[in-house]
Write a protein that holds these residues in place. Structure first.
Motif, mmCIF file in Angstrom:
data_model
loop_
_atom_site.group_PDB
_atom_site.id
_atom_site.type_symbol
_atom_site.label_atom_id
_atom_site.label_comp_id
_atom_site.label_asym_id
_atom_site.label_seq_id
_atom_site.Cartn_x
_atom_site.Cartn_y
_atom_site.Cartn_z
ATOM 1 N N LEU A 6 0.951 -1.317 -0.139
ATOM 2 C CA LEU A 6 -0.049 0.187 -0.261
ATOM 3 C C LEU A 6 0.963 1.204 -0.052
ATOM 4 C CD1 LEU A 6 -2.709 -0.994 2.425
ATOM 5 C CD2 LEU A 6 -3.030 -0.626 0.056
ATOM 6 N N PRO A 7 1.593 1.340 -1.289
ATOM 7 C CA PRO A 7 2.541 2.389 -1.189
ATOM 8 C C PRO A 7 1.978 3.755 -0.975
ATOM 9 C CG PRO A 7 2.308 1.743 -3.245
ATOM 10 C CD PRO A 7 1.607 0.596 -2.551
ATOM 11 N N CYS A 8 2.801 4.620 -0.178
ATOM 12 C CA CYS A 8 2.412 6.305 -0.162
ATOM 13 C C CYS A 8 2.470 6.979 -1.521
ATOM 14 C CB CYS A 8 3.274 6.912 0.791
ATOM 15 S SG CYS A 8 2.737 8.483 1.305
ATOM 16 N N ILE A 9 1.421 7.690 -1.771
ATOM 17 C CA ILE A 9 1.592 8.450 -3.263
ATOM 18 C C ILE A 9 1.377 9.979 -2.909
ATOM 19 C CG2 ILE A 9 0.753 6.418 -4.711
ATOM 20 C CD1 ILE A 9 -1.943 7.896 -4.861
ATOM 21 N N VAL A 10 1.715 10.783 -3.868
ATOM 22 C CA VAL A 10 1.660 12.227 -3.717
ATOM 23 C C VAL A 10 0.517 12.817 -4.592
ATOM 24 C CG1 VAL A 10 4.090 12.386 -3.209
ATOM 25 C CG2 VAL A 10 3.357 12.954 -5.548
ATOM 26 N N ALA A 11 -0.133 13.888 -4.068
ATOM 27 C CA ALA A 11 -1.017 14.536 -4.936
ATOM 28 C C ALA A 11 -0.283 15.586 -5.867
ATOM 29 C CB ALA A 11 -1.947 15.369 -3.824
ATOM 30 N N PRO A 12 -0.116 15.575 -7.114
ATOM 31 C CA PRO A 12 0.797 16.230 -7.778
ATOM 32 C C PRO A 12 0.418 17.970 -7.794
ATOM 33 C CG PRO A 12 0.035 14.427 -9.034
ATOM 34 C CD PRO A 12 -0.602 14.535 -8.048
ATOM 35 N N GLY A 13 1.525 18.464 -7.534
ATOM 36 C CA GLY A 13 1.374 20.056 -7.401
ATOM 37 C C GLY A 13 0.920 20.614 -6.055
ATOM 38 N N LEU A 14 0.156 19.723 -5.262
ATOM 39 C CA LEU A 14 -0.395 20.314 -3.952
ATOM 40 C C LEU A 14 0.776 20.520 -2.928
ATOM 41 C CD1 LEU A 14 -3.052 20.667 -2.387
ATOM 42 C CD2 LEU A 14 -2.593 18.266 -1.601
ATOM 43 N N ARG A 15 0.778 21.711 -2.341
ATOM 44 C CA ARG A 15 1.647 22.121 -1.226
ATOM 45 C C ARG A 15 1.022 22.538 -0.067
ATOM 46 N NH1 ARG A 15 6.165 24.768 -3.674
ATOM 47 N NH2 ARG A 15 6.252 24.644 -5.853
ATOM 48 N N LEU A 16 1.819 22.277 1.093
ATOM 49 C CA LEU A 16 1.621 22.653 2.553
ATOM 50 C C LEU A 16 2.796 23.193 3.088
ATOM 51 C CD1 LEU A 16 -0.211 21.607 5.076
ATOM 52 C CD2 LEU A 16 1.337 19.811 5.404
ATOM 53 N N PRO A 17 2.486 24.465 3.209
ATOM 54 C CA PRO A 17 3.393 25.470 3.857
ATOM 55 C C PRO A 17 3.766 24.731 5.334
ATOM 56 C CG PRO A 17 1.853 26.664 2.561
ATOM 57 C CD PRO A 17 1.307 25.155 2.669
ATOM 58 N N HIS A 18 4.975 24.903 5.889
ATOM 59 C CA HIS A 18 4.897 24.576 7.166
ATOM 60 C C HIS A 18 6.465 24.888 7.425
ATOM 61 C CE1 HIS A 18 3.940 21.566 10.382
ATOM 62 N NE2 HIS A 18 5.192 21.581 10.591
ATOM 63 N N ARG A 19 6.594 25.235 8.844
ATOM 64 C CA ARG A 19 7.684 25.676 9.378
ATOM 65 C C ARG A 19 8.596 24.473 10.098
ATOM 66 N NH1 ARG A 19 4.564 29.915 11.485
ATOM 67 N NH2 ARG A 19 4.716 31.992 10.482
ATOM 68 N N LEU A 20 9.767 24.198 9.524
ATOM 69 C CA LEU A 20 10.614 23.075 9.858
ATOM 70 C C LEU A 20 11.546 23.577 10.758
ATOM 71 C CD1 LEU A 20 11.219 21.113 6.468
ATOM 72 C CD2 LEU A 20 9.551 20.290 8.620
ATOM 73 N N GLY A 21 11.361 23.720 12.317
ATOM 74 C CA GLY A 21 12.326 24.286 12.938
ATOM 75 C C GLY A 21 12.454 25.612 12.950
ATOM 76 N N ALA A 22 13.525 26.298 13.701
ATOM 77 C CA ALA A 22 13.825 27.608 13.678
ATOM 78 C C ALA A 22 14.916 27.932 12.892
ATOM 79 C CB ALA A 22 13.757 28.295 15.204
ATOM 80 N N ARG A 23 14.987 29.038 12.198
ATOM 81 C CA ARG A 23 16.118 29.646 11.224
ATOM 82 C C ARG A 23 17.078 29.975 12.153
ATOM 83 N NH1 ARG A 23 17.127 26.868 6.841
ATOM 84 N NH2 ARG A 23 17.979 28.852 6.020
ATOM 85 N N TYR A 24 18.286 29.907 11.914
ATOM 86 C CA TYR A 24 19.505 30.543 12.748
ATOM 87 C C TYR A 24 20.403 31.087 11.892
ATOM 88 C CZ TYR A 24 17.563 28.716 16.954
ATOM 89 O OH TYR A 24 16.681 28.383 18.009
ATOM 90 N N ARG A 25 21.213 32.094 12.090
ATOM 91 C CA ARG A 25 22.037 32.703 11.083
ATOM 92 C C ARG A 25 23.620 32.251 11.952
ATOM 93 N NH1 ARG A 25 21.758 35.789 7.250
ATOM 94 N NH2 ARG A 25 19.612 36.541 7.885
ATOM 95 N N ILE A 26 24.570 31.527 11.341
ATOM 96 C CA ILE A 26 25.773 30.878 11.950
ATOM 97 C C ILE A 26 26.815 31.836 11.908
ATOM 98 C CG2 ILE A 26 27.057 28.893 12.064
ATOM 99 C CD1 ILE A 26 24.929 27.489 10.311
ATOM 100 N N PRO A 27 27.409 32.296 13.124
ATOM 101 C CA PRO A 27 28.683 33.112 12.965
ATOM 102 C C PRO A 27 29.816 32.185 12.688
ATOM 103 C CG PRO A 27 28.239 32.590 15.066
ATOM 104 C CD PRO A 27 26.966 31.764 14.209
ATOM 105 N N GLY A 28 31.023 32.821 12.309
ATOM 106 C CA GLY A 28 32.454 32.191 11.958
ATOM 107 C C GLY A 28 32.494 31.469 10.962
ATOM 108 N N PRO A 29 33.488 30.644 10.580
ATOM 109 C CA PRO A 29 34.034 30.053 9.235
ATOM 110 C C PRO A 29 32.680 29.300 8.910
ATOM 111 C CG PRO A 29 35.565 29.977 10.901
ATOM 112 C CD PRO A 29 34.705 30.484 11.542
ATOM 113 N N LEU A 30 31.958 28.353 9.827
ATOM 114 C CA LEU A 30 30.932 27.604 9.202
ATOM 115 C C LEU A 30 29.817 28.373 8.714
ATOM 116 C CD1 LEU A 30 29.770 24.677 9.183
ATOM 117 C CD2 LEU A 30 28.847 25.101 11.358
ATOM 118 N N GLY A 31 29.696 29.619 8.951
ATOM 119 C CA GLY A 31 28.689 30.506 8.326
ATOM 120 C C GLY A 31 28.905 30.851 7.059
#
Length: 315
Positions: free
Chosen positions: A188-213
């Motif tokens: 019973l494989p999972c399928i997608v509804a083509p073109g359908l979008r679900l806006p969602h926040r995946l965690g919080a966004r951070y700005r990284i200091p230093g070389p990794l940034g």
């Protein structure tokens, strides 16, 4: 609340935890489904007023006494919806938002697959938080899912009857992956509804200091306790589903790189290391359920060596 679904009576199940307001999602869902179940996962009596406001919208409210995890919260809601006569449910997190016709698009994708003889289990939107969930196209234009996140997932009752409910012992993280792979094994494989979008926040966004940034100017980070569950459940799900070893190994490599970055940005690093090590150890030992109070207290002391980006919210 009404439903125009050809596949029957569709209910929505929405999980919440310490909601700051009545989720706008409920008003968006109301004209698209027959009924709504809102499961409060242990917010406590101080949220009685908000739960009353939610109930005043016409939704059925289930208040769990303690935080039981996403699997248990979903299962309570799904059982309630099925007992009320639902032939399918659509599951959501509290901070999801949907467009008009969202549920109908999920139902249409499911019906299209079945009418063309293609087995279809759960249905998810093609895009979740602008990330594609789509895999290869199958016969008659049916698009299989490469992976599936539970928010925005359409679940026919017959799929639940064959595959079972969510695994509550995983508590949080990879609960949907485990369910998706069980559906695959049940053909019973999972399928997608083509073109359908679900806006969602995946965690919080951070700005990284230093070389990794210089390499990662911004990064999404979850609340620290989630890394314990992710590390633990990555081990558990990998062991449970040997038929899907190649996919799970790819996913694990991506997670391990992410764990390394989270460890580098955590303060104190020693505590983040303790959370990850405990997760791997408990995963190997199959110690599931909610993390220990001691680890929960440790995770609450972790901070990120990064600056929050304005107008984002943690998940």
């Amino acid at each position: 609340m009404t439903s125009g679904a050809r596949s029957g009576v569709v209910w929505a199940v929405v999980t919440v935890h310490r909601p700051s307001q009545v989720p706008p999602l409920l008003a968006q869902l109301a004209p698209q489904v027959t009924g709504i179940v809102v499961v409060d996962d242990g917010s406590g009596p101080e949220f009685d007023a908000i739960r009353a406001d939610i109930a005043s919208t016409g939704a059925r409210v289930i208040a769990l006494e303690s935080n039981s995890g996403i699997g248990a919260a979903l299962n309570h809601g799904i059982r309630c919806a099925l007992d009320a006569g639902a032939s399918a449910v659509v599951t959501f997190d509290q901070d999801s938002t949907i467009s008009s016709g969202f549920v109908a698009a999920l139902v249409a994708a499911h019906d299209h697959a079945r009418e063309n003889g293609v087995p279809a289990g759960p249905v998810v939107p093609e895009f979740f938080a602008d990330v594609s969930q789509a895999g290869p196209s199958t016969a008659h234009g049916v698009v299989s899912a490469a992976h599936a996140i539970q928010s925005g997932m359409y679940l026919p009752a017959e799929v639940i009857e064959r595959v079972g409910l969510m695994d509550e012992s995983l508590f949080i993280d990879l609960v949907d992956t485990d369910f998706e792979l069980r559906c695959l094994d049940a053909v019973l494989p999972c399928i997608v509804a083509p073109g359908l979008r679900l806006p969602h926040r995946l965690g919080a966004r951070y700005r990284i200091p230093g070389p990794l940034g210089a390499l990662l100017p911004t990064l999404t980070l979850s609340t620290p306790f989630r890394y314990y569950y992710r590390a633990r459940n990555r081990i558990v799900v990998g062991r449970r589903h040997p038929r899907h070893r190649a996919r799970l190994r790819r996913d694990a490599r991506a997670d391990y790189a992410y764990f390394l970055i989270a460890w580098m940005l955590a303060r104190p690093r020693s505590t983040m290391r303790k959370l990850l090590v405990a997760g791997f150890r408990d995963g190997r030992a199959e110690r599931l359920g909610r993390m220990s109070p001691e680890l929960a207290a440790d995770s609450a002391r972790v901070a990120w060596r990064a600056r929050p980006v304005a107008d984002t919210h943690s998940a």
